[in-house]
Design a protein around this motif. Structure first.
Motif, mmCIF file in Angstrom:
data_model
loop_
_atom_site.group_PDB
_atom_site.id
_atom_site.type_symbol
_atom_site.label_atom_id
_atom_site.label_comp_id
_atom_site.label_asym_id
_atom_site.label_seq_id
_atom_site.Cartn_x
_atom_site.Cartn_y
_atom_site.Cartn_z
ATOM 1 N N GLN A 230 48.986 31.216 51.006
ATOM 2 C CA GLN A 230 49.869 30.072 50.863
ATOM 3 C C GLN A 230 49.904 29.568 49.427
ATOM 4 O O GLN A 230 50.928 29.072 48.960
ATOM 5 C CB GLN A 230 49.435 28.938 51.795
ATOM 6 C CG GLN A 230 50.351 27.725 51.794
ATOM 7 C CD GLN A 230 51.745 28.077 52.300
ATOM 8 O OE1 GLN A 230 51.903 28.972 53.112
ATOM 9 N NE2 GLN A 230 52.754 27.373 51.808
ATOM 10 N N GLY A 231 48.786 29.714 48.731
ATOM 11 C CA GLY A 231 48.770 29.253 47.348
ATOM 12 C C GLY A 231 47.538 29.706 46.609
ATOM 13 O O GLY A 231 46.604 30.276 47.182
ATOM 14 N N MET A 232 47.550 29.456 45.321
ATOM 15 C CA MET A 232 46.385 29.753 44.487
ATOM 16 C C MET A 232 46.390 28.802 43.291
ATOM 17 O O MET A 232 47.444 28.329 42.855
ATOM 18 C CB MET A 232 46.386 31.211 44.028
ATOM 19 C CG MET A 232 47.517 31.595 43.108
ATOM 20 S SD MET A 232 47.818 33.376 43.080
ATOM 21 C CE MET A 232 48.824 33.555 44.563
ATOM 22 N N LEU A 233 45.193 28.523 42.802
ATOM 23 C CA LEU A 233 45.013 27.679 41.625
ATOM 24 C C LEU A 233 43.992 28.366 40.741
ATOM 25 O O LEU A 233 42.829 28.525 41.127
ATOM 26 C CB LEU A 233 44.547 26.279 42.020
ATOM 27 C CG LEU A 233 44.247 25.298 40.878
ATOM 28 C CD1 LEU A 233 45.436 25.141 39.942
ATOM 29 C CD2 LEU A 233 43.833 23.927 41.449
ATOM 30 N N SER A 234 44.423 28.807 39.579
ATOM 31 C CA SER A 234 43.582 29.631 38.714
ATOM 32 C C SER A 234 43.461 29.022 37.332
ATOM 33 O O SER A 234 44.457 28.629 36.727
ATOM 34 C CB SER A 234 44.174 31.043 38.614
ATOM 35 O OG SER A 234 43.556 31.790 37.592
ATOM 36 N N PHE A 235 42.226 28.969 36.834
ATOM 37 C CA PHE A 235 41.937 28.520 35.465
ATOM 38 C C PHE A 235 41.359 29.717 34.708
ATOM 39 O O PHE A 235 40.235 30.146 34.969
ATOM 40 C CB PHE A 235 40.938 27.364 35.464
ATOM 41 C CG PHE A 235 41.474 26.100 36.072
ATOM 42 C CD1 PHE A 235 41.997 25.093 35.281
ATOM 43 C CD2 PHE A 235 41.457 25.924 37.450
ATOM 44 C CE1 PHE A 235 42.503 23.942 35.844
ATOM 45 C CE2 PHE A 235 41.963 24.767 38.023
ATOM 46 C CZ PHE A 235 42.487 23.772 37.221
ATOM 47 N N GLY A 236 42.126 30.258 33.778
ATOM 48 C CA GLY A 236 41.653 31.400 33.020
ATOM 49 C C GLY A 236 40.598 31.012 31.996
ATOM 50 O O GLY A 236 40.598 29.903 31.472
ATOM 51 N N CYS A 237 39.693 31.915 31.729
ATOM 52 C CA CYS A 237 38.705 31.684 30.667
ATOM 53 C C CYS A 237 38.096 33.030 30.268
ATOM 54 O O CYS A 237 38.323 34.047 30.926
ATOM 55 C CB CYS A 237 37.615 30.700 31.108
ATOM 56 S SG CYS A 237 36.551 31.294 32.440
ATOM 57 N N CYS A 238 37.352 33.023 29.183
ATOM 58 C CA CYS A 238 36.629 34.228 28.727
ATOM 59 C C CYS A 238 37.544 35.450 28.676
ATOM 60 O O CYS A 238 37.217 36.516 29.193
ATOM 61 C CB CYS A 238 35.419 34.498 29.618
ATOM 62 S SG CYS A 238 34.230 33.149 29.703
ATOM 63 N N TYR A 239 38.692 35.296 28.026
ATOM 64 C CA TYR A 239 39.638 36.409 27.918
ATOM 65 C C TYR A 239 39.020 37.592 27.177
ATOM 66 O O TYR A 239 39.460 38.735 27.343
ATOM 67 C CB TYR A 239 40.913 35.941 27.204
ATOM 68 C CG TYR A 239 41.494 34.688 27.810
ATOM 69 C CD1 TYR A 239 42.144 34.719 29.035
ATOM 70 C CD2 TYR A 239 41.341 33.442 27.186
ATOM 71 C CE1 TYR A 239 42.641 33.563 29.616
ATOM 72 C CE2 TYR A 239 41.842 32.284 27.756
ATOM 73 C CZ TYR A 239 42.492 32.348 28.966
ATOM 74 O OH TYR A 239 42.978 31.201 29.542
ATOM 75 N N SER A 240 38.004 37.325 26.387
ATOM 76 C CA SER A 240 37.330 38.393 25.644
ATOM 77 C C SER A 240 36.631 39.382 26.573
ATOM 78 O O SER A 240 36.245 40.470 26.141
ATOM 79 C CB SER A 240 36.308 37.800 24.671
ATOM 80 O OG SER A 240 35.397 36.965 25.353
ATOM 81 N N LYS A 241 36.477 39.031 27.850
ATOM 82 C CA LYS A 241 35.852 39.927 28.825
ATOM 83 C C LYS A 241 36.877 40.782 29.569
ATOM 84 O O LYS A 241 36.517 41.538 30.467
ATOM 85 C CB LYS A 241 35.031 39.112 29.826
ATOM 86 C CG LYS A 241 33.850 38.383 29.204
ATOM 87 C CD LYS A 241 33.066 37.602 30.247
ATOM 88 C CE LYS A 241 31.891 36.857 29.613
ATOM 89 N NZ LYS A 241 31.119 36.076 30.609
ATOM 90 N N MET A 242 38.152 40.670 29.205
ATOM 91 C CA MET A 242 39.175 41.475 29.860
ATOM 92 C C MET A 242 38.981 42.953 29.537
ATOM 93 O O MET A 242 38.601 43.313 28.419
ATOM 94 C CB MET A 242 40.574 41.013 29.439
ATOM 95 C CG MET A 242 40.914 39.609 29.915
ATOM 96 S SD MET A 242 42.511 38.980 29.301
ATOM 97 C CE MET A 242 43.663 39.978 30.266
ATOM 98 N N GLU A 243 39.233 43.804 30.514
ATOM 99 C CA GLU A 243 39.053 45.240 30.338
ATOM 100 C C GLU A 243 40.112 45.798 29.395
ATOM 101 O O GLU A 243 41.282 45.397 29.445
ATOM 102 C CB GLU A 243 39.134 45.940 31.698
ATOM 103 C CG GLU A 243 38.807 47.421 31.646
ATOM 104 C CD GLU A 243 38.882 48.086 33.007
ATOM 105 O OE1 GLU A 243 38.775 49.334 33.050
ATOM 106 O OE2 GLU A 243 39.056 47.361 34.011
ATOM 107 N N LEU A 244 39.695 46.741 28.548
ATOM 108 C CA LEU A 244 40.586 47.344 27.566
ATOM 109 C C LEU A 244 40.951 48.767 27.966
ATOM 110 O O LEU A 244 40.169 49.466 28.627
ATOM 111 C CB LEU A 244 39.927 47.359 26.183
ATOM 112 C CG LEU A 244 39.386 46.016 25.654
ATOM 113 C CD1 LEU A 244 38.727 46.230 24.294
ATOM 114 C CD2 LEU A 244 40.496 44.981 25.557
ATOM 115 N N ASP A 245 42.138 49.203 27.550
ATOM 116 C CA ASP A 245 42.538 50.582 27.800
ATOM 117 C C ASP A 245 41.964 51.493 26.714
ATOM 118 O O ASP A 245 41.227 51.039 25.830
ATOM 119 C CB ASP A 245 44.062 50.697 27.889
ATOM 120 C CG ASP A 245 44.775 50.300 26.590
ATOM 121 O OD1 ASP A 245 44.128 50.308 25.518
ATOM 122 O OD2 ASP A 245 45.974 49.976 26.654
#
Length: 411
Positions: A230-245
């Motif tokens: 029905q819904g979601m609420l997301s707070f992004g953080c620590c983008y430096s931990k995103m997986e790289l190609d």
């Protein structure tokens, strides 16, 4: 798709592309190219400012001291584009504060006090029968909203130690009388990734990620949309931990702007200095760290960048040699205390540091814009999945810098 988000996204892309050489290269990792590729007039204009004026620029309070108009106009435009409307927080009903915030202080309490009444309104007005709190840790948020706001909650975390502490906290409060309308609170050990979808994601759930580090926000969005939540609420953080190609760019980042590890780190740390004291400490940290890099680069001929890790503030306040000596030794770079302290005071070292500092302060102006490109890209994807999306500022940035939340509700 909302033209508002599409236009905002395109404006951010434009200013980032036009000024790529100001933010793309991390100061130490790409030294000396990182300071030679920056616009010379920008560096000179920043260098002409007093420390007070630099703080005003860094904290984004006042850009009027910048005499070079292209740079001033760029910073002003960045500030306009990164202003996000504050979420209207409904008043909360009266509840037992001492009981609710047992073991909860500071930033976490501020976040819970803000979110609880918002979640209550969503539960009462939308087809939501539970909140699934991803990365819920000890379940502080879940305990408050279930017991004091009547929202059935499942707190999900991959760390069994945090879950055990959560169970312990609930047990320690069992002797207290439950308020009227209290709902159930449960815990689940689960690791949310791209492949595994938890059964608790269903069409009546609101999935919450208060600190969705790295790709966790993307996994949350993927599985919540697949389950038609029905819904979601997301707070992004620590983008430096995103997986790289394989090419070193974020797999789940915006396709229109490739982001590598250094720009993801900049997006993570793109908040403003909250006080003059914090700004002065940041400058002192940079003075030691940059001088350390200059020493092994120029005095020892080691051009490779070495990460030196974080440390406590007092190490940056003491003599440079005390900070630098054992860090150099960890990489088999030998130097005496006398040599290090003499190097630290050389005029050319101070001048080089000032140039690197100005480059850093220019670069940091683009951090929040990079974060917003990531978040608005997620908003656009959610809209394509049939959700009504709202990006808003929920928390006081000085208390909780990662304060931007994406609320998506099924139309």
């Amino acid at each position: 798709m909302s033209q508002t988000y599409e236009n905002h996204y395109n404006q951010l892309l434009q200013i980032l592309r036009d000024n790529r050489r100001c933010w793309e290269q991390e100061i130490l990792n790409s030294y000396p190219q990182s300071i030679t590729t920056l616009p010379k007039q920008w560096l000179e204009s920043m260098a002409s400012l007093s420390r007070h004026d630099l703080w005003m620029v860094d904290s984004k309070q006042d850009f009027s001291s910048i005499h070079h108009s292209p740079m001033r106009e760029c910073f002003e435009q960045l500030e306009r584009l990164t202003q996000i409307n504050a979420k209207e927080i409904p008043p909360a009903h009266e509840y037992n504060i001492a009981d609710a915030y047992f073991g909860v202080r500071g930033k976490k309490r501020h976040e819970i006090e803000t979110l609880a009444p918002v979640l209550k309104i969503l539960k009462d007005t939308k087809k939501i029968n539970k909140v699934v709190d991803i990365g819920g840790g000890q379940g502080h948020l879940g305990r408050v909203i279930s017991k004091h706001f009547g929202i059935p909650t499942l707190s999900v975390d991959r760390d069994p130690h945090l879950l055990a502490l959560g169970h312990k906290n609930v047990a320690r409060l069992q002797h207290r009388t439950l308020p009227d309308g209290a709902a159930s609170m449960e815990f689940l050990e689960f690791t949310l990734n791209q492949e595994l979808s938890p059964a608790c994601f269903d069409k009546d759930a609101l999935v919450l990620g208060l600190h969705t580090c790295g790709d966790l926000a993307c996994h949350l969005i993927h599985h919540a949309t697949q389950a038609q939540c029905q819904g979601m609420l997301s707070f992004g953080c620590c983008y430096s931990k995103m997986e790289l190609d394989k090419d070193g760019y974020a797999i789940h980042g915006p396709s229109e702007l490739k982001l590598d590890q250094h720009t993801l780190t900049l997006a993570t740390r793109g908040h403003r200095s909250n006080s003059r004291k914090a700004f002065d400490l940041k400058l002192q940290v940079k003075r030691h760290r940059y001088s350390l890099h200059l020493f092994h680069y120029h005095q020892r001929g080691v051009e490779r960048f070495f990460p030196m890790g974080e440390t406590v503030p007092r190490e940056y306040i003491g003599p440079f040699s005390e900070y630098a000596k054992h860090r150099l030794e960890a990489y088999n770079i030998q130097a005496t205390s006398e040599e290090l302290d003499e190097f630290y005071e050389l005029d050319w070292v101070k001048e080089k540091f000032e140039t690197m500092l100005m480059a850093n302060l220019i670069r940091w102006q683009f951090g929040r814009a990079l974060e917003l490109v990531i978040l608005i890209d997620r908003c656009r994807k959610l809209e394509k999945q049939g959700y009504q999306v709202e990006l808003a500022s929920y928390f006081d940035e000085l208390k909780s810098p990662r304060n931007l939340g994406i609320l998506a509700l099924k139309k």
